[in-house]
Design a protein around this motif. Structure first.
Motif, PDB file in Angstrom:
ATOM      1  N   LEU A  44     -21.862   3.735 -39.843  1.00  0.00           N
ATOM      2  CA  LEU A  44     -21.124   4.356 -38.952  1.00  0.00           C
ATOM      3  C   LEU A  44     -20.906   5.961 -39.408  1.00  0.00           C
ATOM      4  CD1 LEU A  44     -18.993   1.677 -37.900  1.00  0.00           C
ATOM      5  CD2 LEU A  44     -20.501   2.673 -36.352  1.00  0.00           C
ATOM      6  N   PHE A  46     -22.569   8.270 -40.503  1.00  0.00           N
ATOM      7  CA  PHE A  46     -23.452   9.224 -39.769  1.00  0.00           C
ATOM      8  C   PHE A  46     -22.650   9.717 -38.408  1.00  0.00           C
ATOM      9  CE2 PHE A  46     -26.615   7.522 -42.427  1.00  0.00           C
ATOM     10  CZ  PHE A  46     -27.582   8.893 -42.623  1.00  0.00           C
ATOM     11  N   VAL A  47     -21.652   8.873 -37.808  1.00  0.00           N
ATOM     12  CA  VAL A  47     -21.429   9.686 -36.503  1.00  0.00           C
ATOM     13  C   VAL A  47     -20.544  10.703 -36.583  1.00  0.00           C
ATOM     14  CG1 VAL A  47     -20.232   8.770 -34.446  1.00  0.00           C
ATOM     15  CG2 VAL A  47     -21.550   7.121 -35.412  1.00  0.00           C
ATOM     16  N   PRO A  48     -19.467  10.555 -37.216  1.00  0.00           N
ATOM     17  CA  PRO A  48     -18.689  11.909 -37.570  1.00  0.00           C
ATOM     18  C   PRO A  48     -19.508  12.992 -37.961  1.00  0.00           C
ATOM     19  CG  PRO A  48     -17.903  10.082 -39.146  1.00  0.00           C
ATOM     20  CD  PRO A  48     -18.840   9.454 -38.038  1.00  0.00           C
ATOM     21  N   TYR A  49     -20.460  12.648 -38.874  1.00  0.00           N
ATOM     22  CA  TYR A  49     -21.004  13.968 -39.767  1.00  0.00           C
ATOM     23  C   TYR A  49     -21.900  14.506 -38.526  1.00  0.00           C
ATOM     24  CZ  TYR A  49     -24.149  16.684 -42.332  1.00  0.00           C
ATOM     25  OH  TYR A  49     -25.204  17.784 -42.837  1.00  0.00           O
ATOM     26  N   LEU A  50     -22.377  13.806 -37.544  1.00  0.00           N
ATOM     27  CA  LEU A  50     -23.480  14.197 -36.602  1.00  0.00           C
ATOM     28  C   LEU A  50     -22.227  15.072 -35.617  1.00  0.00           C
ATOM     29  CD1 LEU A  50     -25.871  11.328 -35.728  1.00  0.00           C
ATOM     30  CD2 LEU A  50     -26.244  13.550 -36.978  1.00  0.00           C
ATOM     31  N   ALA A  51     -21.185  14.606 -35.433  1.00  0.00           N
ATOM     32  CA  ALA A  51     -20.384  15.366 -34.497  1.00  0.00           C
ATOM     33  C   ALA A  51     -19.968  16.543 -35.229  1.00  0.00           C
ATOM     34  CB  ALA A  51     -19.113  14.514 -34.230  1.00  0.00           C
ATOM     35  N   PHE A 191     -14.385  16.083 -38.886  1.00  0.00           N
ATOM     36  CA  PHE A 191     -15.378  15.281 -38.854  1.00  0.00           C
ATOM     37  C   PHE A 191     -15.843  15.152 -40.161  1.00  0.00           C
ATOM     38  CE2 PHE A 191     -15.774  16.498 -34.254  1.00  0.00           C
ATOM     39  CZ  PHE A 191     -15.119  15.340 -33.668  1.00  0.00           C
ATOM     40  N   CYS A 195     -16.108  11.348 -42.262  1.00  0.00           N
ATOM     41  CA  CYS A 195     -17.321  10.845 -42.619  1.00  0.00           C
ATOM     42  C   CYS A 195     -16.942  10.484 -44.042  1.00  0.00           C
ATOM     43  CB  CYS A 195     -18.339  11.920 -42.638  1.00  0.00           C
ATOM     44  SG  CYS A 195     -19.910  11.322 -43.335  1.00  0.00           S
ATOM     45  N   THR A 267     -30.308  13.687 -42.130  1.00  0.00           N
ATOM     46  CA  THR A 267     -30.171  14.241 -41.080  1.00  0.00           C
ATOM     47  C   THR A 267     -30.879  15.577 -40.892  1.00  0.00           C
ATOM     48  OG1 THR A 267     -27.607  13.457 -40.779  1.00  0.00           O
ATOM     49  CG2 THR A 267     -28.116  15.238 -39.584  1.00  0.00           C
TER      50      THR A 267
END
Length: 298
Positions: A44, A46-51, A191, A195, A267
């Motif tokens: 999970l 990864f989600v804020p990092y991608l954001a 974000f 992370c 990423t």
């Protein structure tokens, strides 16, 4: 040859820094922390990092569009993702920003190299300023009784004035969108802090979050300077030294930095898929024509 020597130097510095850091902590504790970490929370993270990568890409396209550079947010995201790959893995001169400049010059020659260079530079400056601002705010709450830290508010106003004056002089069209740009920059850093929060929580660390956030921001400031590959090693060094000053767990601090670097690297690797299918004469989201008020995208 020179570009490969530069990459080799960065690689050597990266290895040396990692070796120095790991020689001063209990590797068994780091290994144990990773092994016992909640794997779902690690995923999970990864989600804020991608954001954060999306908001960073939108920040640049917002500045570009303000200067009549017809690149959509989708095209900017495509450009940003490939630049992450180049910036992390390619030796020498074709780093992430160099790649962006090359592609933007190719598709928007009318804007000129100097303007595009200023835009890319200001995109970096705004991100750096936000890092410093957030680090300063957290630092003031953490070291409110330190006279040196207390001078930060006094320095903030003249620094903002200088930044505003230079923006009006060198990149005046950024002024109408500066609020949006700063908000996107704020979102990018928040974000990434979230992370690191996921990483900490996955290891059962639920206290000292402000200290870890400060370590993250300071490490991000340090990695702005291209001393190592992707900032790897530099980040770990800041976490190690900073954790001793802040009184938080050194193994957990270093583990967070290592896990964050893994997320960044993983990423960046995904950008290879876009590189493989990329055409040198095309860039998604570029305005190729306008008919009846409708923008046609390549």
């Amino acid at each position: 040859m020179m570009k490969y020597l530069k990459w080799l130097l960065k690689f050597s510095i990266t290895v040396a820094l990692l070796g120095w850091v790991f020689s001063r902590i209990d590797l068994e504790s780091v290994s144990h922390a990773i092994d016992k970490a909640d794997k779902l929370l690690l995923v999970l993270a990864f989600v804020p990092y991608l954001a954060s990568r999306i908001t960073a890409a939108v920040r640049l396209t917002t500045i570009l569009q303000a200067h009549a550079v017809g690149l959509s947010h989708y095209g900017g995201l495509h450009l940003h993702w490939i630049s992450m790959f180049y910036g992390m893995f390619l030796p020498g001169g074709l780093g992430g920003d160099a790649y962006k400049l090359l592609r933007l010059k190719q598709h928007f020659p009318a804007q000129g190299t100097m303007l595009l260079t200023r835009i890319l530079l200001w995109d970096r400056i705004v991100g750096f300023v936000m890092l410093g601002l957030l680090a300063g705010i957290i630092g003031m709450t953490r070291f409110y009784d330190n006279m040196l830290i207390a001078t930060i508010p006094a320095l903030a106003l003249p620094a903002a004035g200088i930044l505003w004056w230079s923006a009006k002089k060198w990149l005046p069209r950024i002024i109408p969108v500066v609020g949006r740009v700063l908000l996107l920059s704020f979102g990018t850093q928040v974000f990434q802090i979230i992370c690191t929060g996921f990483l900490l929580y996955s290891m059962g660390e639920t206290s000292h979050w402000a200290d870890y956030a400060l370590l993250f921001l300071l490490s991000s400031i340090a990695t702005v300077f291209p001393l190592s590959i992707g900032g790897i090693g530099v980040r770990e060094l800041v976490y190690l030294r900073g954790s001793a000053l802040l009184g938080v767990s050194e193994p957990i601090a270093v583990t967070v930095s290592v896990l964050f670097d893994i997320i960044v690297t993983a990423t960046a690797i995904t950008g290879a898929a876009l590189v493989i299918g990329e055409r040198s004469d095309a860039l998604p989201g570029v305005r190729s024509a306008e008919r009846d008020g409708e923008v046609v995208l390549k």
